[in-house]
Design an enzyme around this catalytic site. Sequence first.
Site, short mmCIF file in Angstrom:
data_model
loop_
_atom_site.label_atom_id
_atom_site.label_comp_id
_atom_site.label_asym_id
_atom_site.label_seq_id
_atom_site.Cartn_x
_atom_site.Cartn_y
_atom_site.Cartn_z
CD GLN A 281 -2.59 1.07 2.71
OE1 GLN A 281 -2.15 0.40 3.65
NE2 GLN A 281 -3.68 1.79 2.81
CB SER B 261 1.79 6.88 4.93
OG SER B 261 0.63 6.53 5.62
CB SER C 183 3.57 -3.61 5.60
OG SER C 183 3.20 -2.67 6.56
CD GLU D 46 -4.98 0.55 6.49
OE1 GLU D 46 -5.38 1.65 6.06
OE2 GLU D 46 -3.80 0.26 6.65
CD GLU E 160 -4.32 10.12 19.02
OE1 GLU E 160 -3.83 9.48 18.07
OE2 GLU E 160 -4.19 9.77 20.21
#
Lengths: 387, 359
Positions: free
Chosen positions: A108, A111, A143, A226, A357
């Site tokens: 993936q 990020s 990953s 996810e 958060e």
Amino acid sequence: MNEAEIKERVAAFLGTHDPGGDRLEFLRARFDAGLAWVWFPEGLGGLGVARELQQVVERELAGTPQINTGVQGIGLGMAAPTILAFGTEEQKRRFLRPLWTGEEIWCQLFSEPGAGSDLATLATRAVRDGDEWVVDGQKVWTSGAHHSRWGILVTRTDPEVPKHRGMTYFVCDMHAPGVEVRPLRQITGEAEFNEVFLTGVRLPDELRLGEVGDGWRVAQTTLMNERVAIGGAPVRRGGGMAGPVLDAWHAYPELRSHDLHQRLLALWVEAEVTRLSGARLREQLVAGHPGPEGSGMKLSFAKLNQALSGFEVEFRRDLGYDDWTFRRSEDVDFYGRGAGYRYLRAKGNSIEGGTSEILRNIIAERVLGLPSEPRVDKDVPWKDLPR
Amino acid sequence: MTLLYSEVEEELRAAVRGLLADRCPPAAVLKRIESGPGHRTLDDSVTPMGDLDLWKTLAGEIGVAGLLVPEELGGAGASASEVAVVLEELGRAVAPVPFFTSSVLATQALLPTRDALLGELAEGQKTAALAVSFAASPYRPLRGAPVRVEDGRLSGTVTGVAGADVADVVLVPVDGELYATEGAAVEVVPSLDLTRPVATVTFDRTEARRVGACDLAGVLRSGAALLASEQLGVAEWCLDTTLAYVKDRHQFARPVGSFQAIKHRLADLWLDVVRARAAARNAVADPSPVSVAVAQSWNAAVAVHAAEEALQLHGGIGMTWEHPVHLYLKRAKAAEIALGTPGDHREALASLAGVPGPE
């Protein structure tokens, strides 16, 4: 199709395919028989039936060659539902079969160093060049990139519009020139994640998933899946992260204290009610009434894993650590290795797949209907955002 | 076994909720406590807290009083699952009716005896209370064995009895036997929980009828299983009411519910309530000692936490007598003690769940 009919299908399949033969051939045949993921359409590894019937298939095929849900986790849990929802017929036919059999591993590419919680601010550029796109940028926390054939990639294609509108989603060929994967060492000592540098990577337009500029909507499908994939797996009573803690508790009675006992009982109860709400959530899904509870599963999963693994280190009074060697991990097992590893690895649970958060924001705004914070980035072209 | 609600249960919920919205809004409950227990009238008698008109409608028209009673004994022959849904709604309304004390606790004590009194309780003609401290637990069912029997007459004093103020009949467990009497002296004491006050019940050579055998620990355990649903209802009201308030209340030119400090607390509270629902449903679907202990230790604490968060997030108005949040805090805190504290239930799990303490 009901349970009995599914059982007949499986029996007929086993009648013509020997589970003791070649593993890969067996898995390919299972996919072609529609017994890979029964809720997928026919011809794409499924039978187009209710998802709960998959349990029947798994029961009937227990003991036969299985796919590796660890290494294939991102493909199965995130790439597949996204391809199913947004892919062209050709893309579905090309990608889903080897994805499911494990012949092709997926990673993936979401990020970035400058785009974590605020994923929509990502800066990896994709520029159109004829029938191709040229991609430049850097992804992180990837990953399994080192053994992946494909990656799901979100890029910036239009910097002139506000950030949510200028993104496009691709399948990235991890073997393409310009893709460089470097291991990223984590606090556990090993490198489960990678940095991925994309330099002048040329991707054909056929690898685009969804419309140009619609990448954010496609990415949302991936992210929703996810969170379910991370927090939604069924556990038995006393299972999950509670398992190794309870094993240690039973193995070392001399280390028990009253204080630890009180805390362990409280954690045991929290683990149990969390397990029960997961079971209730799955019942709702099967009944066709998915509740908003799913948004909370990963949040409680992270909190519990951290509390239990931290408890175990303290309980064992072990000042050692099993192995600091810098090496690539082949698999991710939150419950594997020593207590120290589990404690350190669990710290990632409240960061990966949406920080706790951000999940609380999502629950507050989408489930509880609370107003969002005033935003300064909504109507500003991406190129003008401070970063 | 299912953790979901059935259609029948949802219909029952809608009927109870509709009636309570009409007859028992928080403002009405607040008004009632003004003249309730602790407020002695001029002739020195104490007004009972219970809303007996509302109870007549609930018991008679909706038929909740006989849910647990088999049809051949005059009840509805329903299951604990339906009772739990009624309790969720009564918890949401902190309704001052003797459903939990009479139709759950006392009825469960009577059920094995198949006594004719069950029919009267089922129809709502009479209400009963179990003369056991509400602070007793399945693990310590009798706190001091306070009542004795001599020549078929009862003597002794039981403190902390819930529902006695509105009970026609008091059921008294003594040494594994259950006695029924209408001659007990009941004195309501000022109680932390204004909507379910407790009383001191005194027997002074009081005539009583022996009804049959009584497994008190079992009765209290079944009660504890169902109390978890009432606690869920209390917590839900606190969460819903607080959400509505923080969306409406403005400070710093914004709804206070738009601040992350508030949103994150409410997201966490919601997650606690989600898990309380699963625990409550599990305790009625599988009323094993483990399920009951899990549900009580979790839900009792969640109800208290929800009420405390509600009070804090309402700010100043939450501290006033005129706002109903204190009724929920008082109910939640008293229910935390009722039928075993969260700590009592966790302690029991040490052996029930195989997590033994230090040797």
